[in-house]
Design an enzyme around this catalytic site. Structure first.
Site, PDB file in Angstrom:
ATOM      1  N   PRO A  91       0.821  -1.217   0.000  1.00 45.94           N
ATOM      2  CA  PRO A  91       0.000   0.000   0.000  1.00 45.94           C
ATOM      3  C   PRO A  91       0.856   1.269   0.000  1.00 45.94           C
ATOM      4  O   PRO A  91       0.348   2.349  -0.283  1.00 45.94           O
ATOM      5  CB  PRO A  91      -0.819  -0.126   1.296  1.00 45.94           C
ATOM      6  CG  PRO A  91      -0.135  -1.149   2.120  1.00 45.94           C
ATOM      7  CD  PRO A  91       0.611  -2.045   1.189  1.00 45.94           C
ATOM      8  N   GLU A 121       3.415  -7.145   8.360  1.00 48.52           N
ATOM      9  CA  GLU A 121       3.683  -5.701   8.197  1.00 48.52           C
ATOM     10  C   GLU A 121       4.613  -5.417   7.024  1.00 48.52           C
ATOM     11  O   GLU A 121       5.085  -4.297   6.871  1.00 48.52           O
ATOM     12  CB  GLU A 121       4.261  -5.130   9.496  1.00 48.52           C
ATOM     13  CG  GLU A 121       3.329  -5.234  10.696  1.00 48.52           C
ATOM     14  CD  GLU A 121       1.993  -4.530  10.458  1.00 48.52           C
ATOM     15  OE1 GLU A 121       2.005  -3.360  10.051  1.00 48.52           O
ATOM     16  OE2 GLU A 121       0.949  -5.159  10.670  1.00 48.52           O
ATOM     17  N   ARG A 163      -4.596  -9.283 -20.261  1.00 47.15           N
ATOM     18  CA  ARG A 163      -5.650  -9.085 -21.266  1.00 47.15           C
ATOM     19  C   ARG A 163      -5.214  -8.116 -22.353  1.00 47.15           C
ATOM     20  O   ARG A 163      -5.827  -8.061 -23.416  1.00 47.15           O
ATOM     21  CB  ARG A 163      -6.963  -8.628 -20.618  1.00 47.15           C
ATOM     22  CG  ARG A 163      -6.920  -7.258 -20.015  1.00 47.15           C
ATOM     23  CD  ARG A 163      -8.210  -6.935 -19.268  1.00 47.15           C
ATOM     24  NE  ARG A 163      -9.333  -6.639 -20.162  1.00 47.15           N
ATOM     25  CZ  ARG A 163      -9.531  -5.463 -20.752  1.00 47.15           C
ATOM     26  NH1 ARG A 163      -8.693  -4.467 -20.567  1.00 47.15           N
ATOM     27  NH2 ARG A 163     -10.575  -5.266 -21.531  1.00 47.15           N
ATOM     28  N   ASP A 178     -12.318   0.472 -23.665  1.00 46.52           N
ATOM     29  CA  ASP A 178     -12.338   0.275 -22.220  1.00 46.52           C
ATOM     30  C   ASP A 178     -12.403   1.614 -21.504  1.00 46.52           C
ATOM     31  O   ASP A 178     -11.877   2.602 -21.986  1.00 46.52           O
ATOM     32  CB  ASP A 178     -11.028  -0.379 -21.735  1.00 46.52           C
ATOM     33  CG  ASP A 178     -10.942  -1.838 -22.093  1.00 46.52           C
ATOM     34  OD1 ASP A 178     -11.984  -2.425 -22.405  1.00 46.52           O
ATOM     35  OD2 ASP A 178      -9.823  -2.360 -22.054  1.00 46.52           O
TER      36      ASP A 178
HETATM   37 CL1  6GU Z   1      -0.362  -3.894  -3.738  1.00 47.06          CL
HETATM   38  N1  6GU Z   1      -0.675  -4.671  -1.224  1.00 47.06           N
HETATM   39  C1  6GU Z   1      -1.257  -4.587  -0.015  1.00 47.06           C
HETATM   40  N2  6GU Z   1      -0.877  -5.413   0.953  1.00 47.06           N
HETATM   41  N3  6GU Z   1      -2.201  -3.711   0.260  1.00 47.06           N
HETATM   42  C2  6GU Z   1      -2.572  -2.902  -0.721  1.00 47.06           C
HETATM   43  C3  6GU Z   1      -2.013  -2.939  -1.986  1.00 47.06           C
HETATM   44  C4  6GU Z   1      -1.056  -3.850  -2.213  1.00 47.06           C
HETATM   45  N4  6GU Z   1      -2.586  -1.998  -2.742  1.00 47.06           N
HETATM   46  C5  6GU Z   1      -3.469  -1.408  -1.965  1.00 47.06           C
HETATM   47  N5  6GU Z   1      -3.470  -1.937  -0.748  1.00 47.06           N
END
Ligand code: 6GU
Length: 238
Positions: A91, A121, A163, A178
């Site tokens: 994230p 973590e 895709r 798209d």
């Molecule tokens: Cl790529 N990984 C994780 N663990 N949480 C996320 C993410 C990725 N993208 C948004 N939240």
């Protein structure tokens, strides 16, 4: 296109063998290898995590199994002469968008991606630091929310990239209209779509779509795309 995925839940990625990506695998358009991170541990409990230096909640993935897993993958290139890109889903990464999917898919036969799925973590930061000395490393996020691990994000990224590869979508299926690809700069959402029957539960199909007037249809679709984008995603076209 070749994908290597390292995870403590490699079964999580098995659904890639279904549907569109599964067909592309069967057709030899993509290659996929799933790796169990615990196979690169040496203790009885196959330990992949430990407490964080500096304290705090949760656990951090130990660097040694990751180092050994990456060494093993680098020692087994899927084709001669390729350099992989290491993708670390987190994230805290740069946002993965349709542009990212387009860029990655453009590598096609030369493309080799290793996905390092962290849990807990996250992975000891020295793993990315070491890997940057060996291959390009991309830390990417699929959106502004926190997932318990990278596996579902990797499913998303591989489906979005695959895709777009030549030969993966069937004849007649097109990616040019798209959402995020229509409009001049990928800032429009696709508008409503209809199929038979012409009347269903008292609801009809917009007259213009059955008119056969292709110029009017194109203008109507563009207008609907703009209306939908303003309503659903005003942030895309401020
Ligand atoms: Cl790529 N990984 C994780 N663990 N949480 C996320 C993410 C990725 N993208 C948004 N939240």
């Amino acid at each position: 296109m070749f994908y290597d995925i390292v995870s403590i839940f490699p079964e999580y990625l098995e659904p890639l063998k279904l549907s569109l990506v599964g067909k592309a695998l069967d057709d030899g358009l993509i290659g996929l290898r799933l790796w169990q991170l615990r196979d690169f541990t040496h203790d009885r409990h196959r330990t992949v995590d430990d407490t964080p230096y500096g304290g705090g909640p949760g656990m951090v993935m130990k660097p040694e199994p990751w180092g050994e897993a990456l060494d093993a993958i680098l020692a087994a290139p899927p084709a001669p002469g390729l350099t992989p890109t290491l993708v670390v889903p987190t994230p805290n990464g740069r946002r993965f968008t349709q542009r990212t999917a387009e860029e990655w898919s453009a590598r096609a036969e030369q493309g080799w991606f290793i996905f390092a799925c962290g849990r807990y973590e996250g992975i000891d930061s020295r793993v990315s630091e070491w890997a940057r000395g060996v291959m390009p490393v991309e830390e990417v996020s699929i959106g502004d929310y926190v997932l318990p691990g990278g596996e579902s994000a990797v499913l998303v990224m591989i489906e979005a990239v695959s895709r777009l590869l030549p030969g993966v979508l069937g004849n007649g299926e097109s990616v040019t209209d798209d959402s995020f690809s229509i409009g001049e700069d990928g800032t429009l959402l696709e508008g409503p779509v209809f199929t038979k029957p012409p009347e269903w539960r008292g609801l009809t199909v917009p007259e213009i779509l059955v008119s056969g007037h292709h110029g009017n249809i194109r203008r109507w679709r563009r207008e609907e795309a703009e209306l939908r984008t303003q309503r659903m995603r005003p942030d895309l076209r401020p």
